[in-house]
Design a protein around this motif. Structure first.
Motif, PDB file in Angstrom:
ATOM      1  N   ALA B  13       0.822  -0.858   0.148  1.00  8.54           N
ATOM      2  CA  ALA B  13       0.020  -0.071  -0.392  1.00  8.54           C
ATOM      3  C   ALA B  13       0.615   1.009  -0.353  1.00  8.54           C
ATOM      4  N   ALA B  14       2.102   1.491   0.988  1.00  6.03           N
ATOM      5  CA  ALA B  14       3.207   2.487   0.957  1.00  6.03           C
ATOM      6  C   ALA B  14       3.301   2.545  -0.821  1.00  6.03           C
ATOM      7  N   LEU B  15       3.932   1.724  -0.961  1.00  5.39           N
ATOM      8  CA  LEU B  15       4.340   1.624  -2.295  1.00  5.39           C
ATOM      9  C   LEU B  15       3.292   1.977  -3.130  1.00  5.39           C
ATOM     10  N   LEU B  16       2.521   1.818  -2.990  1.00  6.94           N
ATOM     11  CA  LEU B  16       1.562   2.437  -4.251  1.00  6.94           C
ATOM     12  C   LEU B  16       0.971   3.446  -3.923  1.00  6.94           C
ATOM     13  N   ARG B  18       3.317   5.355  -2.564  1.00  4.63           N
ATOM     14  CA  ARG B  18       4.532   6.533  -3.159  1.00  4.63           C
ATOM     15  C   ARG B  18       4.400   6.328  -4.631  1.00  4.63           C
ATOM     16  N   SER B  19       4.453   5.474  -5.249  1.00  4.30           N
ATOM     17  CA  SER B  19       4.526   5.479  -6.991  1.00  4.30           C
ATOM     18  C   SER B  19       3.544   5.951  -7.125  1.00  4.30           C
ATOM     19  N   ALA B  20       2.369   6.738  -6.963  1.00  2.78           N
ATOM     20  CA  ALA B  20       1.516   7.398  -7.817  1.00  2.78           C
ATOM     21  C   ALA B  20       1.759   9.424  -7.468  1.00  2.78           C
ATOM     22  N   ASP B  21       3.019   9.258  -6.319  1.00  2.00           N
ATOM     23  CA  ASP B  21       3.095  10.684  -6.466  1.00  2.00           C
ATOM     24  C   ASP B  21       4.967  10.777  -7.359  1.00  2.00           C
ATOM     25  N   GLY B  22       4.781   9.264  -7.850  1.00  2.00           N
ATOM     26  CA  GLY B  22       6.161   9.800  -8.850  1.00  2.00           C
ATOM     27  C   GLY B  22       7.212   9.275  -8.520  1.00  2.00           C
ATOM     28  N   ASP B  23       6.932   8.555  -7.679  1.00  2.79           N
ATOM     29  CA  ASP B  23       8.524   7.479  -7.034  1.00  2.79           C
ATOM     30  C   ASP B  23       8.771   6.838  -8.510  1.00  2.79           C
ATOM     31  N   LEU B  30       7.351  -2.375  -6.904  1.00  6.18           N
ATOM     32  CA  LEU B  30       6.136  -3.261  -6.780  1.00  6.18           C
ATOM     33  C   LEU B  30       6.369  -3.847  -8.121  1.00  6.18           C
ATOM     34  N   TYR B  31       7.010  -3.293  -9.063  1.00  7.40           N
ATOM     35  CA  TYR B  31       6.411  -4.015 -10.186  1.00  7.40           C
ATOM     36  C   TYR B  31       7.405  -5.612 -10.311  1.00  7.40           C
ATOM     37  N   PHE B  70      -6.527  -0.179  -4.181  1.00  5.82           N
ATOM     38  CA  PHE B  70      -6.630  -1.130  -3.565  1.00  5.82           C
ATOM     39  C   PHE B  70      -6.409  -0.667  -2.200  1.00  5.82           C
ATOM     40  N   ASP B  71      -7.673  -1.901  -1.628  1.00  8.08           N
ATOM     41  CA  ASP B  71      -7.599  -2.301  -0.359  1.00  8.08           C
ATOM     42  C   ASP B  71      -6.851  -3.118   0.592  1.00  8.08           C
TER      43      ASP B  71
END
Lengths: 163, 198
Positions: B13-16, B18-23, B30-31, B70-71
């Protein structure tokens, strides 16, 4: 003939073992990294409220993105940034192409192992934020820009195409 | 998920987020955690490496740009990603559901399950597994997906239920029917190849 249940399980176990060896192609990971860089750029270049007003008068064309990572070109770009830093002004390089404007310290750019060049069109009004002159009569026209971006999506340098 | 020393303990969830923030680093991690499972599911469902690669890429590109979706209470991140991929498969191959009548015809031919060729007979075994994959893809999609997830991906019934959007009990019943139908199809395919059931 075997017991049906046992036989089907045997088939499925063999298929499971085969499938476990399948791995996704490596290019997908690179494509995703490039897309992440693109998203970061798009967010940073989101027009300000003033630019949106200009955009209402003339509908901006959608940005075109394309990526290339020729190692030689990247080396030249880093060299361009170095030239700019030494001359101190965003003038043209010896080859006639505009110099890159460094957006991070030179050490950061030099330490980046594999930067990518991202080309796009941005609102001309953005030139002002880089200290470049903007002709008010053409402020609503897009300008072509090339960004040097790190693997983590950090903007390293930018240059704008001559008219 | 295979062990990868480059991976951190950070939650999906945390990775998602951060990814949405462009990290990009978070997106990459995650991939690496989930791409193989999603790819294998789509690979069997579509039967094509190229289609599977396209859908895998589309899945991650759409998910990494979302902030919500994602939940963790509803299932694992792998289940969430497989669910997204499943929708993409359906969107591309809607017409595939029309092959059900063909399946019915095949299924009437024979119910006998043939023996799998021995491992030392590599060519024949490979052909046999191709027939198995063809038979799996010929299953109605709601049976096919449950069978791939539980039997080939070894996913839990809970994750399978989350991916397919059905109840746990329905997963069990669909799996039982999928297995029965697959056994019929498999017998029929071998009979059609050799002229007689083994």
């Amino acid at each position: 003939m075997n017991e049906p249940r046992d036989t089907l399980d045997t088939w499925l176990a063999a298929a499971r073992a085969d499938l476990a060896r399948e791995t996704p192609p490596e290019w997908i990971e690179s494509a995703l990294a490039a897309r992440q860089s693109e998203l970061v750029l798009l967010r940073r270049l989101r027009p300000s409220p003033a630019a949106k007003e200009v955009g209402k008068r003339r509908r901006p064309r959608p940005a075109f993105w394309w990526f290339s990572v020729p190692a030689g070109a990247v080396a030249l770009l880093v060299l361009g940034v170095a030239v700019l830093l030494f001359t101190g002004t965003p003038s043209a390089t010896a080859s006639g192409a505009p110099a890159f404007i460094a957006l991070t310290p030179l050490e950061t750019i030099a330490a980046e192992p594999s930067p990518v060049v991202v080309t796009s069109e941005v609102p001309r009004a953005q030139l002002a934020s880089f200290g470049l002159p903007v002709d008010p009569a053409r402020a609503d026209l897009p300008v072509r820009a090339e960004f040097l971006v790190s693997q983590r999506g950090t903007l390293l340098a930018v240059r704008f195409s001559p008219e | 998920m295979a062990f990868d020393p480059r991976m951190s303990d950070e939650s999906d969830a945390a990775l998602l987020m951060r990814s949405a923030d462009g990290d990009a680093a978070a997106a990459t991690e995650l991939y690496r955690r989930h791409s193989a499972a999603v790819y294998r599911f789509v690979r069997v469902a579509t039967g094509s490496e190229a289609e599977a690669a396209d859908i895998l890429q589309e899945t991650f590109m759409s998910v990494l740009e979302r902030r919500a979706g994602f939940d963790p209470r509803r299932g694992s991140c792998t289940a969430y990603l497989c669910g997204v991929a499943r929708h993409l498969v359906y969107r591309r191959f809607d017409q595939r559901t029309e092959t059900t009548s063909e399946i019915e015809e095949l299924a009437e031919t024979t119910g006998a399950v043939p023996s799998l060729p021995a491992p030392f007979d590599e060519a024949e075994r490979s052909q046999a597994l191709q027939r198995l994959h063809t038979a799996i893809r010929a299953l109605p999609p709601h049976y096919r997906d449950v069978l791939i997830l539980v039997e080939l991906q070894e996913m839990s019934y809970a994750d399978t239920a989350a991916i397919t959007g059905i109840e746990l009990g329905t997963v069990r019943s669909r799996l039982a029917r999928a297995r029965a139908r697959l056994a019929e199809l498999l017998g029929a395919s071998v009979a059609n190849t050799d002229g007689h059931p083994r």
